[in-house]
Structure formats: C-alpha cells, structure tokens
Scaffold this active site. Sequence first.
Site, mmCIF file in Angstrom:
data_model
loop_
_atom_site.group_PDB
_atom_site.id
_atom_site.type_symbol
_atom_site.label_atom_id
_atom_site.label_comp_id
_atom_site.label_asym_id
_atom_site.label_seq_id
_atom_site.Cartn_x
_atom_site.Cartn_y
_atom_site.Cartn_z
ATOM 1 N N GLU A 195 0.840 -1.123 0.076
ATOM 2 C CA GLU A 195 -0.034 0.170 -0.042
ATOM 3 C C GLU A 195 0.872 1.142 0.122
ATOM 4 O O GLU A 195 2.189 1.265 0.512
ATOM 5 C CB GLU A 195 -0.818 -0.003 1.340
ATOM 6 C CG GLU A 195 -1.943 -1.009 1.194
ATOM 7 C CD GLU A 195 -3.047 -0.828 0.373
ATOM 8 O OE1 GLU A 195 -3.259 0.156 -0.192
ATOM 9 O OE2 GLU A 195 -4.050 -1.952 0.092
ATOM 10 N N ASN A 248 -13.130 2.060 -4.946
ATOM 11 C CA ASN A 248 -12.733 2.807 -3.955
ATOM 12 C C ASN A 248 -12.742 4.179 -4.128
ATOM 13 O O ASN A 248 -12.234 4.869 -4.762
ATOM 14 C CB ASN A 248 -11.271 2.334 -3.510
ATOM 15 C CG ASN A 248 -10.886 3.365 -2.205
ATOM 16 O OD1 ASN A 248 -11.396 4.131 -1.533
ATOM 17 N ND2 ASN A 248 -9.609 3.334 -2.267
ATOM 18 N N ARG A 263 -8.303 12.597 -6.937
ATOM 19 C CA ARG A 263 -8.651 12.031 -8.322
ATOM 20 C C ARG A 263 -10.146 12.226 -8.486
ATOM 21 O O ARG A 263 -10.592 12.485 -9.562
ATOM 22 C CB ARG A 263 -8.072 10.544 -8.346
ATOM 23 C CG ARG A 263 -8.862 9.726 -7.590
ATOM 24 C CD ARG A 263 -8.569 7.998 -7.799
ATOM 25 N NE ARG A 263 -9.495 7.182 -7.127
ATOM 26 C CZ ARG A 263 -9.125 6.048 -6.979
ATOM 27 N NH1 ARG A 263 -7.993 5.454 -7.560
ATOM 28 N NH2 ARG A 263 -10.205 5.059 -6.116
ATOM 29 N N TYR A 268 -7.831 5.240 -21.077
ATOM 30 C CA TYR A 268 -8.460 4.506 -19.676
ATOM 31 C C TYR A 268 -7.692 5.403 -18.463
ATOM 32 O O TYR A 268 -6.676 5.782 -18.573
ATOM 33 C CB TYR A 268 -7.977 2.961 -19.730
ATOM 34 C CG TYR A 268 -8.516 2.443 -18.528
ATOM 35 C CD1 TYR A 268 -9.584 1.914 -18.115
ATOM 36 C CD2 TYR A 268 -7.451 2.488 -17.158
ATOM 37 C CE1 TYR A 268 -9.990 1.588 -16.788
ATOM 38 C CE2 TYR A 268 -7.719 1.816 -16.033
ATOM 39 C CZ TYR A 268 -9.133 1.496 -15.714
ATOM 40 O OH TYR A 268 -9.357 0.995 -14.667
ATOM 41 N N ASN A 290 -4.996 6.073 -6.163
ATOM 42 C CA ASN A 290 -5.716 6.563 -5.133
ATOM 43 C C ASN A 290 -5.053 7.522 -4.385
ATOM 44 O O ASN A 290 -5.583 8.384 -3.534
ATOM 45 C CB ASN A 290 -6.336 5.213 -4.343
ATOM 46 C CG ASN A 290 -5.047 4.492 -3.444
ATOM 47 O OD1 ASN A 290 -4.223 4.994 -3.306
ATOM 48 N ND2 ASN A 290 -5.294 3.272 -3.047
ATOM 49 N N TYR A 344 4.560 5.084 -6.597
ATOM 50 C CA TYR A 344 3.369 4.325 -6.541
ATOM 51 C C TYR A 344 2.645 4.554 -7.707
ATOM 52 O O TYR A 344 1.705 5.306 -7.941
ATOM 53 C CB TYR A 344 2.379 4.872 -5.441
ATOM 54 C CG TYR A 344 1.271 4.153 -5.005
ATOM 55 C CD1 TYR A 344 1.570 2.762 -4.425
ATOM 56 C CD2 TYR A 344 0.141 4.804 -4.868
ATOM 57 C CE1 TYR A 344 0.192 2.030 -4.338
ATOM 58 C CE2 TYR A 344 -1.011 4.100 -4.854
ATOM 59 C CZ TYR A 344 -0.704 2.749 -4.385
ATOM 60 O OH TYR A 344 -2.078 1.927 -4.096
ATOM 61 N N GLU A 362 -1.078 -1.426 -10.844
ATOM 62 C CA GLU A 362 -1.337 -2.359 -12.242
ATOM 63 C C GLU A 362 -2.441 -1.494 -12.845
ATOM 64 O O GLU A 362 -2.843 -1.876 -13.912
ATOM 65 C CB GLU A 362 -1.863 -3.704 -11.841
ATOM 66 C CG GLU A 362 -3.166 -3.768 -10.708
ATOM 67 C CD GLU A 362 -3.379 -2.849 -9.527
ATOM 68 O OE1 GLU A 362 -2.282 -2.607 -9.058
ATOM 69 O OE2 GLU A 362 -4.645 -2.253 -9.197
ATOM 70 N N LYS A 363 -2.998 -0.302 -12.365
ATOM 71 C CA LYS A 363 -4.021 0.441 -12.790
ATOM 72 C C LYS A 363 -3.349 1.036 -14.317
ATOM 73 O O LYS A 363 -4.151 1.120 -15.089
ATOM 74 C CB LYS A 363 -4.396 1.323 -12.142
ATOM 75 C CG LYS A 363 -5.185 1.326 -10.746
ATOM 76 C CD LYS A 363 -5.452 2.466 -9.959
ATOM 77 C CE LYS A 363 -6.328 2.116 -8.752
ATOM 78 N NZ LYS A 363 -5.293 1.425 -7.634
#
Length: 367
Positions: free
Chosen positions: A138, A196, A206, A245, A250, A256, A259-260
Amino acid sequence: MGALILMFIYLQQTSPDYCPPRPPPPIQQETKKCMPCETNSTPTCPVPTPVPTPVPTPPPQREKPIVLLWFWPENFRFQLSECKTLFNIESCNLTDDRSVYPKADAVLIYHKSIARDLSNLPPSPRPPFQKWVWFHLESPTNTRKIPGLENLFNLTLSYRKDADISVRYYLKVKKNPGEEFVIPKKDKLVCWIVSNNNPGTGTGVRYKFYQEFIKHIKVDLFGKLSGKFLRHEDYYSTIASCKFYLSFENSIHRDYITEKLNGPLSVGTVPVVLGPPRKNYEDFFPSDAFIHVNDFPNAEALAKYLLQLDKDEAAYRKYFQWRNYLTAEPHLLSTQEFVLPICSACEHINSHREYKVAHEIYNWYFS
Ligand SMILES: *[C@@H]1O[C@H](CO)[C@@H](O)[C@H](O)[C@H]1NC(C)=O
Ligand SMILES: *[C@@H]1O[C@H](CO)[C@@H](O)[C@H](O)[C@H]1NC(C)=O
C-alpha cells in the site's frame, strides 16, 4: 571341446582385445581401447599410472532456502507451486507451515495483518540466520504506522524502486521487434473502473479531477462507484474496448504506479495517468506510452485533447509506437494479486544470502 568354446565366448565377451589383464582404470579416467597385442611384442595397452586423477568437484549444491509465509495477504491463498508454473521460479522452499519457523531462512510478514500489539508476530528469539521481510504494497497514505516495527526487519518488499525486493510488472523488451501492433476495436472513448472512493484513502484528488473532467467529456464508469460491477473475466476486454483509460492512483506517492497502468498497457489502450510527476512515470514507461494529467493546465484542456485525438487517427497511433520494441504483460487479478510479490521474495532470498538489516523502515517509507 565344449569347454574351449565356452572359454572362447567368455574371452570374446570380457576381453575383446586379448590384452593381458590390467588393473581397472581409476574412476572418471577415460578408458582407452588397447591395440591388438602381437606375439613377441610388449603389450601396447597403456599401463595406468597410479597417479590419482583429480575427481572433478561437482558444482556446489546449495540448499534451497526455506521461505515462510507468515500470513496469507488478505486471505488470498494460492498453490505455492504456482511460482514455478506462472513465473518459472523454484529457487526456494516456499511454505506456509509455521512449524518450520525454527528452520526458516526468511519469513514474509504482511504488514496489514500485523496486530497493533504485535502479538501475532513470529515468536522470539528469532533464529540468528533468519531474515524477516516487511511485506507491504500500500502507499504511505494507506499505511498504519504500527509502533515497534521500526527496527525488526532485514528486508523490505514494496512497489518502491529502492526496496530490497521491488515488485511491479515491468515492460519487457521484445526479442523480435517489427511485427505491427494491432489496436483492438474501440467502441468507447474514456473508461474508468473504480471501486474505492473513500476520501480517507487519499482518493479526494482524483475524484475532484474526475468531477471536473466529466463536465467536458463522456466517461464510461465501471465498478462499485458506478453500480456497474465488472466481473474479473471482463476486466481486460472492457479496458481494451476503450480508447483511453483513467489510470488514476488512489494517492500520490513516489513510485506508486500500480497495475492500474499495466492493465491498459497490456491490452492496447492509452492510459491517462494521475499520480506522481511525469518524470517518475518515465522511470518505468516510455514517455509516449501514456498521457499525464499534469501535461494540461486543467481537466477541461485534457478533455479537449482527448476529443481531438479521437478524430485524429494518426496522432492517436503515436501512442502505440513504443509497442514496436516493448511489450506489456497482463497482471494477475484479484485473489492472485500477491502471487508475484511472494514469488519474487522467494527468488531474492535465494540469490541474496548476505547479512542485512532494514533500519527505521518508517523513516524510509514515509520519506
Ligand atoms: C522444504 O522444507 C521442509 C522443512 O524443512 C522439508 O521437510 C522439505 O523436504 C523441503 N523440501 C524441499 C523440496 O527442499
Ligand atoms: C536481521 O535484522 C535484525 C534486526 O534488525 C538483526 O538483529 C539481525 O541480526 C538480522 N539478521 C540477519 C540474518 O540479517
């Protein structure tokens, strides 16, 4: 007569060269065939010298280290043999059997499973040869700073580039560049899969951007936030059907980049990223593989640019040029999301046997 024939057969089978008997050659020495012996001449068979031939030392058989998975992250279990089948990693003896703790060379300890009072950590004293791995994926925004962990670990496992075991899906260099990448069929402009939306996890930035953005362009929303729940089987095909896309992290932290971003890259969709600065993305991805929200003064300017690309096929295609020499592989989804980190740890522990201490992990992690 019968005895003679028998003896003849015996000779044929045992000493076809009819040489005088000689001591058996030492093991490992090449056995040379003797020349046929002539009468009245000395046998031409080499008399083996009794010099001991050096026995070639076999390559040292290093024992595979035992790597103990102390907690199953998020209770997502998988067959530990999948490291071999999925990533061809079999360099450690991976186990979740806590009874091997006294023998384990390394213990993987998933941060989110550690109790606040540290009561579920492995027992003390720790075997002196054993290394503990701080296993955490995280971002700092979503990290509980449990007191008492600062100086317990030997290695860090994280998405951070400077972690001891740094885990992410890297782009791979193509062996045979050249064959043209076929852009999949698109029937949507911009998509976003998001579940989330808890501002407590850092998603405020975001979401604010998104709300401004959709005033100027249509976004197909999937996931919990939209009520349009997406099955894992449909994850890649859905992303592939969109021109762009939203790879919005987050929370915003160095390295950071999750996989997004890998999802759209692996299926042939142009990612629009929100996260650390462009320079940081370029540590891992070519500059023309993505569009960064910071490249635009505001959400409206970004929307205008995407609408323009939608009408300009040649300009859109430029975002696929890197695919001539690089390739992105799909990542494992949902309950398999920890397979790669765990297998990577296995590989690392085998190839790094040296003494190691991770000092003040929070000073490092929150820096
Ligand atoms: C893995 O470790 C366990 C516990 O020491 C041992 O019983 C087992 O034989 C090992 N397996 C391999 C393949 O080395
Ligand atoms: C592992 O780290 C601990 C705590 O920092 C240290 O005391 C120990 O000597 C280290 N052990 C190894 C094998 O690196």
